[in-house]
Write a protein that holds these residues in place. Structure first.
Motif, PDB file in Angstrom:
ATOM      1  N   TRP A  45      60.734  27.202  38.770  1.00 15.12           N
ATOM      2  CA  TRP A  45      61.740  26.427  39.486  1.00 15.12           C
ATOM      3  C   TRP A  45      63.175  26.817  39.141  1.00 15.12           C
ATOM      4  O   TRP A  45      64.106  26.077  39.461  1.00 15.12           O
ATOM      5  CB  TRP A  45      61.560  24.936  39.174  1.00 15.12           C
ATOM      6  N   HIS A 137      53.479  18.424  41.173  1.00 13.97           N
ATOM      7  CA  HIS A 137      54.072  19.221  42.258  1.00 13.97           C
ATOM      8  C   HIS A 137      53.671  20.696  42.136  1.00 13.97           C
ATOM      9  O   HIS A 137      53.413  21.358  43.151  1.00 13.97           O
ATOM     10  CB  HIS A 137      55.593  19.080  42.236  1.00 13.97           C
ATOM     11  N   ASN A 138      53.639  21.213  40.913  1.00 13.44           N
ATOM     12  CA  ASN A 138      53.222  22.610  40.735  1.00 13.44           C
ATOM     13  C   ASN A 138      51.758  22.812  41.100  1.00 13.44           C
ATOM     14  O   ASN A 138      51.368  23.885  41.562  1.00 13.44           O
ATOM     15  CB  ASN A 138      53.474  23.051  39.288  1.00 13.44           C
ATOM     16  N   GLN A 140      50.299  21.161  43.509  1.00 16.46           N
ATOM     17  CA  GLN A 140      50.375  21.252  44.967  1.00 16.46           C
ATOM     18  C   GLN A 140      50.836  22.638  45.410  1.00 16.46           C
ATOM     19  O   GLN A 140      50.284  23.223  46.353  1.00 16.46           O
ATOM     20  CB  GLN A 140      51.347  20.197  45.507  1.00 16.46           C
ATOM     21  N   ILE A 141      51.870  23.149  44.726  1.00 12.95           N
ATOM     22  CA  ILE A 141      52.408  24.464  45.080  1.00 12.95           C
ATOM     23  C   ILE A 141      51.345  25.546  44.923  1.00 12.95           C
ATOM     24  O   ILE A 141      51.243  26.464  45.750  1.00 12.95           O
ATOM     25  CB  ILE A 141      53.652  24.768  44.226  1.00 12.95           C
ATOM     26  N   ASP A 144      49.350  25.336  47.915  1.00 15.53           N
ATOM     27  CA  ASP A 144      50.093  25.909  49.043  1.00 15.53           C
ATOM     28  C   ASP A 144      49.987  27.434  49.058  1.00 15.53           C
ATOM     29  O   ASP A 144      49.840  28.049  50.123  1.00 15.53           O
ATOM     30  CB  ASP A 144      51.568  25.506  48.956  1.00 15.53           C
ATOM     31  N   ASN A 159      49.824  19.594  50.038  1.00 16.84           N
ATOM     32  CA  ASN A 159      50.930  18.654  49.873  1.00 16.84           C
ATOM     33  C   ASN A 159      50.490  17.205  50.015  1.00 16.84           C
ATOM     34  O   ASN A 159      51.264  16.286  49.719  1.00 16.84           O
ATOM     35  CB  ASN A 159      52.041  18.951  50.879  1.00 16.84           C
ATOM     36  N   TYR A 332      66.693  19.676  48.442  1.00 20.05           N
ATOM     37  CA  TYR A 332      65.720  19.032  47.553  1.00 20.05           C
ATOM     38  C   TYR A 332      66.372  17.917  46.758  1.00 20.05           C
ATOM     39  O   TYR A 332      65.871  16.787  46.716  1.00 20.05           O
ATOM     40  CB  TYR A 332      65.112  20.073  46.605  1.00 20.05           C
ATOM     41  N   GLN A 342      58.544  21.055  49.357  1.00 25.01           N
ATOM     42  CA  GLN A 342      58.553  21.351  47.927  1.00 25.01           C
ATOM     43  C   GLN A 342      59.930  21.793  47.449  1.00 25.01           C
ATOM     44  O   GLN A 342      60.815  22.095  48.247  1.00 25.01           O
ATOM     45  CB  GLN A 342      57.524  22.447  47.607  1.00 25.01           C
TER      46      GLN A 342
END
Length: 557
Positions: A45, A137-138, A140-141, A144, A159, A332, A342
């Motif tokens: 990030w 979140h990572n 989810q990424i 993705d 997501n 964001y 994201q």
């Protein structure tokens, strides 16, 4: 260490036994302990922090103003590292700057040390509260990336994992957060030697992912392919991101020395660097040459911190389009729509640019998921060592910092810190706070958590300069000047300006500003720290404990 006894008979008040800690931390362990404490989400990030300060970011001589600031702050942090290494050499005890401040500053040292360490503990808890949702979140990424590379529907819907109403929140987010906290607890309750082996092993794996991301990104990622594929995979266009950078006020030109720009970037960089010096807080467990161990651990981690926040982020950001990264990032932090919903994650952006190489980006993303997970047990370990130092100095009950024989660590302090993590997870996932304090929905959010942590760490950045003046006066003055400059222009002056504007307008704008930025809670916790210190001081005086004698000794090994 021999203690001072009370003049009355019976049990001596100042005879102190061994702390129970064991010197089992090697130089390599200290290096990875520090590295794990600061990296967190940086590998994946890094570009998202371009815009956290909400100020223009420009370019000069190939690097962004964020990258140049990272180098500037890194140079100043060398002096901080030398101060910590020097003080840990003469006071090789766990507890770090709490021990240094309480023993070095005459008169008010114990009070300042308590406030400094108390606020650092809550700053650290805020960092953990920031990192736990990032793990989700990572995850989810990573899904993705698989979805982009394979087209499998389950992963294209990543997501929706852990979400309620499209966000990682509510009961799905809470249950997922509890799973993450359970994993954190599993790591942090390992015996000290095994704990550091885990941190070192996962830390080395994480650094490998950093190298892979950097090399593969420079070789295979190109701005043209990223911008061409962006609409296909995300529904966004590069033009929309670039427009967001302009309208969001984060597209700048060159390097600005303005006190309305530079100090805010510095404060974000300090948030990124916090932790590079933390092996000094476990000096009571570092074996061998303490000065060499702390120095290598601190300056080695600082080197990684500087490179990651300058050359690494800027070269990869340039490959994807720096303006694209600025637009993605400001959207964001502003709560607006972003590609795939994201944050600005380098593995995700690289998968969009080169979907055929998705296994490489997935490897980096999985490792980047482990980094924020690893950071949390390191911070809880830090909190427990500060708690141990408190208990040895009678600032908290003895049982709170008591070292468990199996773990060789203060188990009660660890469990208490984990309990606070659960409370913060509840406040992040459920609307239990007044909307005025936690806008817009009554839940803690990531941006306010970051600024709260930065404000709470004020004493932890400033007082080492004061301590340094006593031991290494020139280094102490340099660091103190840097820390005061940063916090004055990025923290105190904006607060003062907001209050003045509100008074002139005759409205309650200052209170709203304080609530929205976490200042209200920060002030409240500073007040709590002072009240606790006064209560404990009165209690110890009534018990007949002469505290002034206690602070003339070092805590036991």
């Amino acid at each position: 260490m021999a203690g001072t006894t009370a003049p009355t008979g019976g049990r001596a008040l100042f005879v102190r036994q061994s702390s129970g800690l064991v010197r089992e931390v090697s130089v390599r362990n200290a290096l990875f302990y520090n590295t794990a404490a600061f990296i967190g989400i940086t590998v994946a990030w890094a570009p998202v922090f371009y815009t956290l300060a909400f100020v223009p970011i420009g370019k000069k001589f190939g690097l962004t103003s964020y990258g140049w600031t990272a180098i500037l702050v890194g140079i100043c942090c060398i002096f901080l590292g030398l101060i910590f290494a020097s003080l840990a050499t003469v006071m090789p005890r766990s507890g770090g700057d709490y021990v240094f401040t309480s023993r070095l500053i005459p008169g008010v040292g114990p009070f300042l040390a308590w406030v400094e360490s108390f606020t650092l503990v809550f700053a650290s808890l805020a960092v953990i509260a920031f990192e736990i949702p990032i793990v989700l979140h990572n995850t989810q990424i990573s899904g993705d990336i698989i979805g982009i590379g394979t087209g499998v529907g389950f992963f294209k819907r990543a997501n929706g994992w852990f979400t309620s109403g499209g966000s990682v929140t509510g009961w799905p987010g809470m249950i997922a957060a509890l799973v993450v906290i359970a994993l954190i607890l599993l790591v942090v309750i390992q015996p000290t030697r095994r704990f550091h082996r885990i941190v070192t092993g996962l830390g080395a794996f994480g650094l490998l992912s950093w190298v892979v991301m950097w090399v593969a990104g420079l070789l295979f990622v190109h701005r043209a392919s990223f911008e061409a594929n962006l609409p296909r995979y995300t529904g966004f266009t590069a033009a929309a991101l670039q427009k967001a950078a302009v309208t969001g006020g984060v597209l700048g030109h060159g390097f600005s020395w303005s006190t309305t720009v530079l100090p805010f970037i510095m404060s974000v960089i300090l948030f990124q660097y916090i932790g590079f010096q933390y092996s000094a807080y476990i000096a009571g467990e570092v074996r061998g040459n303490i000065k060499r161990g702390i120095l290598v651990g601190v300056l080695g981690a600082l080197f990684f911190a500087v490179v990651m926040n300058s050359f690494y982020v800027d070269t990869l950001g340039n490959r994807l389009g720096t303006t694209n990264m600025l637009g993605w990032g400001i959207n964001y932090w502003s709560g607006k729509a972003t590609p795939l919903g994201q944050a600005t994650a380098l593995p995700l952006a690289s998968a969009i640019a080169r979907p055929g190489l998705w296994p490489i980006w997935l490897f980096v993303s999985v490792a980047a998921t482990l980094w924020p997970l690893l950071l949390c047990p390191v911070y809880i370990s830090l909190i427990s060592r500060i708690s141990l130092a408190w208990s040895l100095d009678r600032q908290v009950p003895k049982w709170f910092g008591e070292v468990n024989e199996r773990l060789r660590a203060p188990l009660n302090a660890i469990l208490t810190a984990v309990g606070f993590c659960v409370v913060l997870a509840i406040l992040q996932n459920f609307a239990l706070l007044p909307h005025s304090i936690a806008p817009p929905s009554g839940k803690l959010n990531l941006a306010s958590t970051v600024w709260f942590s930065i404000l709470m760490a004020l004493f932890s950045w400033v007082l080492p300069g004061v301590n340094g003046i006593i031991s290494l006066w020139a280094f102490g003055l340099i660091w103190l000047a840097f820390a005061v400059f940063t916090y004055w222009f990025a923290g105190i002056k904006p607060i003062s300006s907001a209050v003045s504007s509100s008074l002139q307008a005759g409205k309650g704008g200052a209170l709203s500003y304080f609530n929205n930025t976490g200042i209200t809670l920060t002030i409240a916790l500073y007040v709590v720290a002072v009240i606790i210190y006064i209560i404990v001081a009165i209690k110890n005086r009534v018990s007949g404990v002469e505290m002034s004698l206690l602070y003339k000794e070092l805590p036991p090994d």
